[in-house]
Design an enzyme around this catalytic site. Structure first.
Site, short mmCIF file in Angstrom:
data_model
loop_
_atom_site.label_atom_id
_atom_site.label_comp_id
_atom_site.label_asym_id
_atom_site.label_seq_id
_atom_site.Cartn_x
_atom_site.Cartn_y
_atom_site.Cartn_z
CG ASP A 98 -2.27 0.29 0.89
OD1 ASP A 98 -2.58 1.27 0.22
OD2 ASP A 98 -3.33 -0.39 1.44
CG ASP A 194 -4.76 5.67 0.88
OD1 ASP A 194 -5.80 4.73 0.95
OD2 ASP A 194 -4.58 6.52 1.69
CD GLU A 236 -8.83 4.22 -1.82
OE1 GLU A 236 -9.71 4.14 -1.00
OE2 GLU A 236 -7.52 5.01 -1.43
CG HIS A 310 -9.03 -1.54 3.78
ND1 HIS A 310 -8.64 -1.51 2.62
CD2 HIS A 310 -8.56 -0.10 4.30
CE1 HIS A 310 -8.19 -0.23 2.04
NE2 HIS A 310 -7.88 0.58 2.95
CG ASP A 311 -11.41 2.17 3.23
OD1 ASP A 311 -10.98 2.19 4.41
OD2 ASP A 311 -10.65 2.66 2.34
#
Length: 537
Positions: A98, A194, A236, A310-311
């Site tokens: 990440d 991210d 993302e 995860h979000d």
């Protein structure tokens, strides 16, 4: 065009804090991931996307990084991470990290220096103003925080402990590229980036996403780091739309391999309101959105395919049926629906065993900073506790962060210590050990779908065509390449329905029922039934 390795790959996302705890301190760790590699190899995945394991005070569970080149001791050591990469490589699995470069932790040495003086060389690594404007943080409240030492405000689009980096500063950018090359040299397979569409922000013009220099920065990043290397890069991009998506991942532009876009994820949100305001999913809207993105990326880039991360909450709780006898069937249906499409599928840990949302009426069971902030704000706005919790049960990020359910043992086999977050109490019924014992489990449906992607060129490269758009119950589409055709037919709901279709000459690739009710051109689809068929001339 030559097929890239990541176009036939399936990615498995690991949230390390919740995956497996090897030292029994209640927190998942890198040695724990190493212990479970045989499980992942049996599933058949090709890539692990590892959520942040870097040094961090954990205000935002690792997305507030204080040292990009050090491993958080909670997760292990740098040698543990090197060993993970090595052992994955031995199994034919790549590891992508990440990359969190929109912001750092306020404990990062850059920010510690930056707030000492406006003349400090690191001051301009961040975004400062004498007066704040009305930009709001994505976690609520103002996006500006005052620092008396310099008599200025710094920008933070997330927590105030996550100051935004100033991408207009070329020295800062070079330090980021140096860090990226450090990890590339360590042998990683790429980066998940991210909120990468925020790095081109122009705060004085209230521009958060897709700023005017965003693509210049990404092209420079590629040139300076991964551009000539055979790596997977996925951005993302919450602000991506059909009009600008191909700017990120058209291979001729040399930016990213693919992006995560989130249009389908917003379909159960009330348009124009906060994402915590809920509405029922309109399945025809879902068809239109997923089909649009299949079309948008045709010959212009590459899709990422995902239901969970995860979000996000668990998909079987969001759009499937997580209570009673239809959890398994609906989870398999959603898997077949997604994995039949064109793109690189991403499986989030626990998705392959049908893990569900976590239902608690105690707000302290949801430690995520965003959920806690929203709970307080909505109480202040006059929402009832019951209404707020109903939204949290459906949408909270913590729904995807409960510990992985490995077995029926205490704490679902995740730890013998006290888990950092409560284990979902349904682990006695929903766990990996049980799935591995039963050949008709969700796990083996995912295993089959992963194998089919490797074996079937039409599944990887065939064009997509939506069928019967107006049907309110059934999602069906075709994938076509040369002399092959695949058809995916899914009953999206619990009610049985009939579907007129010719299946002459077809064979079943996979399905979520052991048999098929087909007579005289009518396919009788039972609750959440899904089938993937192939015709070969």
């Amino acid at each position: 065009m030559e097929e890239k390795w990541w176009q036939s790959s399936v990615v498995y996302q690991i949230y390390p804090r919740s995956f497996y705890d090897s030292n029994q301190d209640g927190i998942g760790d890198i040695p724990g991931i190493i212990e479970k590699l045989d499980y992942l190899a049996e599933l058949g995945i090709d890539v692990i996307w590892l959520n942040p394991v870097f040094q961090s005070p954990n205000v935002d569970n690792g997305y507030d990084i204080s040292d990009y080149e050090a491993v958080n001791p909670e997760y292990g050591t740098m040698e543990d991470l090197r060993l993970l990469i090595k052992k994955c490589r031995a199994r034919g699995i790549k590891v992508i990290l990440d990359l969190v470069v929109n912001h750092t932790s306020d404990q990062h040495v850059w920010f510690q220096e930056a707030k000492k003086s406006a003349d400090n060389p690191y001051h301009d690594y961040y975004i400062w103003r004498k007066e704040p404007n009305d930009l709001m943080s994505n976690f609520g409240g103002s996006a500006w925080e005052y620092v008396p030492e310099v008599d200025q405000y710094y920008l933070h689009f997330y927590s105030r402990q996550q100051p935004d980096l100033n991408w207009e500063n070329p020295r800062m950018r070079q330090d980021i590229y140096k860090m990226m090359n450090f990890w590339i040299h360590e042998g990683i397979g790429g980066f998940r980036m991210d909120v990468i569409d925020l790095i081109g922000k122009v705060p004085d013009q209230n521009i958060k996403e897709n700023g005017p220099h965003l693509h210049e920065y990404l092209q420079e990043m590629a040139r300076e780091t991964y551009g000539e290397k055979d790596l997977l890069t996925v951005g993302e991009t919450w602000g991506a739309a059909a009009e600008n998506a191909k700017l990120f991942c058209d291979p001729r532009r040399k930016e990213l391999s693919m992006i995560f876009q989130f249009e389908q994820i917003n379909l159960d949100k009330v348009k124009g309101k906060h994402r915590w305001d809920l509405k029922e999913l309109d399945m025809i809207e879902l068809k239109d959105v997923l089909s649009k993105w299949q079309s948008v990326m045709e010959n212009n880039g590459w899709n990422s395919l995902f239901w969970n991360n995860h979000d996000l909450p668990r998909i079987v709780s969001r759009w499937g049926n997580d209570h009673g006898k239809y959890r398994v069937l609906s989870a398999k249906m959603l898997a077949i629906l997604l994995h039949g499409m064109k793109g690189t599928p991403y499986i989030y840990q626990g998705e392959e065993i049908g893990m569900t949302n976590f239902y608690s009426d105690d707000i302290s069971d949801y430690p995520d900073i965003e959920t806690q902030q929203v709970y307080k704000e909505r109480l202040d706005q006059g929402f009832s506790k019951e209404d707020i919790l109903r939204s949290i049960h459906k949408k909270a990020r913590d729904n995807g962060r409960t510990p992985m359910q490995w077995s029926q043992a205490e704490n679902a086999g995740f730890t013998k210590g006290v888990p950092w977050m409560k284990v979902n109490p349904n682990y006695q019924q929903v766990n990996a050990a049980d799935c591995l014992e039963h050949k008709d489990s969700i796990f083996y449906t995912y295993q089959t779908l992963i194998r089919l992607r490797k074996e079937s060129r039409v599944l990887r490269q065939g064009t997509y065509r939506l069928i019967d758009r107006e049907n309110p119950n059934i999602f069906s589409y075709e994938r076509i390449l040369e002399n092959q055709k695949i058809m995916v037919i899914c009953n999206f709901y619990q009610e049985e329905t009939k579907y007129e279709v010719s299946l002459e000459g077809a064979r079943v690739l996979t399905a979520n029922y052991p048999d098929m009710e087909y007579r005289s051109g009518i396919l009788c689809l039972r609750a959440y039934e899904a089938v993937m068929l192939i015709w070969e001339k």
